[in-house]
Each structure stands twice: as structure tokens, then as C-alpha cells.
Design an enzyme around this catalytic site. Structure first.
Site, short mmCIF file in Angstrom:
data_model
loop_
_atom_site.label_atom_id
_atom_site.label_comp_id
_atom_site.label_asym_id
_atom_site.label_seq_id
_atom_site.Cartn_x
_atom_site.Cartn_y
_atom_site.Cartn_z
N ASP A 154 0.82 -1.22 0.00
CA ASP A 154 0.00 0.00 0.00
C ASP A 154 0.85 1.26 0.00
OD1 ASP A 154 -2.30 -1.53 0.06
OD2 ASP A 154 -2.43 -1.52 2.24
N ARG A 173 -0.77 2.84 15.79
CA ARG A 173 -1.14 3.86 14.79
C ARG A 173 -1.04 5.30 15.32
NH1 ARG A 173 0.33 0.34 11.84
NH2 ARG A 173 -0.98 -0.66 10.28
N ASP A 190 -7.73 1.98 10.38
CA ASP A 190 -6.48 2.74 10.45
C ASP A 190 -6.61 4.15 9.93
OD1 ASP A 190 -5.02 0.82 11.71
OD2 ASP A 190 -4.03 0.04 9.92
N SER A 246 -2.02 -9.42 3.88
CA SER A 246 -1.59 -8.11 4.37
C SER A 246 -1.18 -8.30 5.82
CB SER A 246 -2.73 -7.09 4.25
OG SER A 246 -2.33 -5.86 4.83
#
Length: 402
Positions: free
Chosen positions: A14, A94, A123, A173
């Protein structure tokens, strides 16, 4: 000179395609920043990849100790489990990554910050809310979300642009940090499909033998394992290896994302699950039932705030103050048995223990005066008894009137 944008860069699919999109679509100079939260990556390789794709500068930030101290410890104290299952590994990292990205953007006089989040996940909220709370003047660019890109389109674009991607990225992922590992995508998206053993990194599926681990806590914080005092980062790694060796650590559940989507999530977190189980058990020994009942509500709310990207909300800091107050007596040792993926507390001790054997025992020597219980039981059930009596009388009257 082109405007500068700072991209939170993991080195994965990504964020790698984001570099090229930011260059070609937004005509911006890209500075990448990778924040080390214990993901054990090839950080030199990540820097080479970023620059090969076109980043004008790469910044590496070692935040492992900060992540452990300011994010993982509060989560342990709060028994941080979203929906009683997910130990918040990605969710905790995050806001820290977002904060460090903002710091770099400020230092580099960038006009924008960017991330590789999709519009379906949590996220994006964690990044956006933290970034806006810290620097509301900076523009946020999220190419994957803004262009509504799917994973297959990204892989195709990466090939067309000669952007290197790993074999693992084609299957799943992966997000990894000190506190856990998240596995998404590919065949795992089928809720009825059992994830293959190859999807996991820490779990030994073939060890049938039982093992034990002794954890020591000081005011809610784990400080030693198996009698050895060590830093929190080392302790987490130690527990991760030992619990994982006994098959402990897989979370597989249907999760409610903030955006309203139900998703099948698979996590691998041997240390987090073991430490939280031991911590919660120690709390039951040293806190009153009233403290425990209220703290469960607080813990749930704390976990929700962390999960939902509201780390910067004042309520989270307010809850931390209550939680910290409860932890002053959460000191002691807990023994955990590990076998075939199960975690079971088999022993605990604390100088603050509210468990008193001479009160609880049914053997001779008990100090509990059983004769006192009769009056207590009568008063305890008094209203329930009266309510049933009234209802019974009323029912008989109604029957007589028919």
C-alpha cells in the site's frame, strides 16, 4: 521546487504504491518515515526500497521503548481487549506512528502528510484523527482511499511501475509490532476458511507438552518472567516466544469495524494474551468486587477509544487516571499454564491479596462465624421473597374472581 509531503511508510504494498501516486498525481516530493514499534523489519531494506521508488528522503524512528512505555503499559493496565478478543496491537501503534509522522512533517516544513490506509478499515481513522488533533493545518492525503483502490489493482500497478513487492504481500496483508501481528487479505477473507499454519509466525502447532511461565507485576506492570527481571520489550519477546511455542496466541473472530463493516480478523499475539490474562487474574485477587465491576466498564470504554482511533480524546486520559489509581495494589506473581493453545492461571500471590485462606477454608481452623450468615441471608433476599409473596397472593385473588 515541489511541495513536500511526508508519508508514513511501512515498506509494504500500500505505502509503496503511494509514493508513486503522490509523485505522479500530486506532483509532490515525497519524504518517507518508518516508525519502529518492534516489527523486526529490514529497515535498511525499507529505506532502499523507498528511495528506489522515488522518495527524496527517508527517516527512520526507533520508537520501541516509547511504544512499550506509553502505549502498551496503559493497555496492560486496562486489560485492553476490543470486544473481549483483540489485544489492540495495530490500534495502539497507529497514533504513535501518526504523531511521529507529524513531527517529521513539522521539521521538514511539509505542506501535507500521507498514509496508505483504505476507506474500509479503522487505520484511516486512527491516522486522520491523531494527525488533525496535532496539526489541523496540514493536508492529509490517502491515495488508496481517495482513489478507491483494491489490492489486486495495487499489485497490477506495482508491476507496471516496477515497484518491488514481496511474495507474502501477494498472499496476505501483514501488520506486526511488539504487541502482536495482524493477518488480513487473501483466502482469510473467507469467514469459513481455516487459516493455514503458514500464515502464522510465532505459533508452534506440533507441541503437545505443557509448559509454565511465572509473571511478576509491580503496580500493574509486568517486570519479571520466570524469576528474571528484564525490560518490558525483552519481557514481551520472552513471553511471546515461550507462549507461542505452546500454541498460544491465535485470535480468530468476526470484528465490528468503526465504519460499520463486519470483518473476519486473524491475530497472532502470544505475549499480549498471556500477560493480559495474568494481569486480570491478579486484579481479581487484590481489588474489591466493586472496583472490579466498575473497572470492567472503564476497561471496555478504554479499549473502544484505542480501537476507534480516539487516542487523543481527553476521555482516554481521564480513564487512565482512574486505571492508574487502581493499579497501586496490583503487585504480585502469577503462574500460568500453557498447553495446546490454552492459557490457564494456576497460581497467584500478592502481599495485597484480599483472599484469606482462614476465611475461605472449609477445614478446621476457619475464623468465619457461620452463625452470622443466617440473618444476612434473610435480609439479602427479603425484597425478592416479599415480591414473590405479593405476586402469588395477587394471582390467587385473580383466580378467585374468575
Amino acid at each position: 521546487m515541489a511541495n513536500k509531503v511526508v508519508l508514513a511508510y511501512s515498506g509494504g504494498l500500500d505505502t509503496s504504491v503511494c509514493i508513486r501516486y503522490l509523485q505522479t498525481l500530486h506532483k509532490m516530493d515525497v519524504i518517507t518515515v518508518t516508525v519502529d514499534c518492534g516489527q523486526d523489519d529490514d529497515f535498511a531494506g525499507i529505506e532502499r526500497r523507498a528511495k528506489a521508488i522515488g522518495a527524496i528522503k527517508h527517516v527512520y524512528v526507533d520508537a520501541k521503548d516509547e511504544f512499550a512505555k506509553d502505549y502498551v503499559i496503559p493497555s496492560i493496565k486496562a486489560n485492553g481487549l476490543y470486544q473481549g478478543k483483540y489485544p489492540l496491537a495495530t490500534a495502539l501503534a497507529r497514533p504513535l506512528i501518526a504523531a511521529k509522522t507529524v513531527e517529521v512533517a513539522t521539521k521538514e516544513n511539509a505542506v501535507a502528510i500521507a498514509h496508505g490506509c483504505t476507506g474500509k478499515g479503522n487505520d484511516q481513522i486512527r491516522f486522520d484523527v491523531t494527525m488533525r488533533a496535532l496539526r489541523p493545518d496540514l493536508k492529509i492525503i490517502a491515495p488508496i482511499r481517495d482513489m478507491n483502490l483494491t489490492r489486486d489493482v495495487e499489485i497490477k500497478y506495482a508491476k507496471e511501475q516496477n515497484i518491488p513487492i514481496s511474495t507474502e504481500a501477494k498472499k496476505y496483508s501483514i501488520d506486526l509490532n511488539l504487541w502482536g501481528r495482524a493477518v488480513e487479505g487473501g483466502s482469510i477473507e473467507d469467514a469459513d476458511f481455516e487459516p493455514p499454519e503458514e500464515a502464522f509466525q510465532f505459533i508452534n502447532f506440533k507441541n503437545d507438552k505443557a509448559g509454565y511461565i511465572d509473571l511478576e507485576f509491580d503496580q500493574g506492570v509486568p517486570v519479571a518472567a520466570d524469576g528474571k527481571r528484564m525490560s518490558l520489550t525483552d519481557l514481551i519477546q520472552y513471553v511471546n516466544d515461550k507462549a507461542g511455542a505452546h500454541g498460544v496466541g491465535i485470535v480468530d473472530h468476526i470484528e465490528d469495524r468503526v465504519v460499520g463493516i463486519k470483518s473476519r480478523e486473524v491475530y497472532e499475539a502470544p505475549a499480549a494474551l498471556t500477560i493480559i490474562e495474568a494481569h486480570r487474574d491478579l486484579e481479581k485477587m487484590v481489588l474489591t468486587k466493586h472496583e472490579l465491576a466498575f473497572k470492567r466498564t472503564v476497561d471496555d470504554q478504554w479499549s473502544w477509544l484505542a480501537y476507534a482511533g480516539l487516542w487523543q480524546d481527553p476521555l482516554r486520559a481521564d480513564l487512565d487516571r482512574f486505571i492508574d489509581a487502581t493499579q497501586t495494589r496490583v503487585s504480585g506473581k502469577v503462574r500460568v499454564k500453557l498447553q495446546r493453545g490454552s492459557i490457564r492461571v494456576v497460581g497467584r500471590q500478592s502481599r495485597y491479596s484480599l483472599y484469606k485462606n482462614d476465611l475461605a477454608t472449609y477445614a478446621a481452623g476457619s475464623t468465619f462465624d457461620q452463625s452470622l450468615a443466617k440473618g444476612f441471608v434473610e435480609l439479602w433476599g427479603l425484597q425478592s421473597i416479599i415480591a414473590n409473596s405479593v405476586a402469588d397472593t395477587a394471582g390467587k385473588k385473580q383466580q378467585q374472581q374468575k
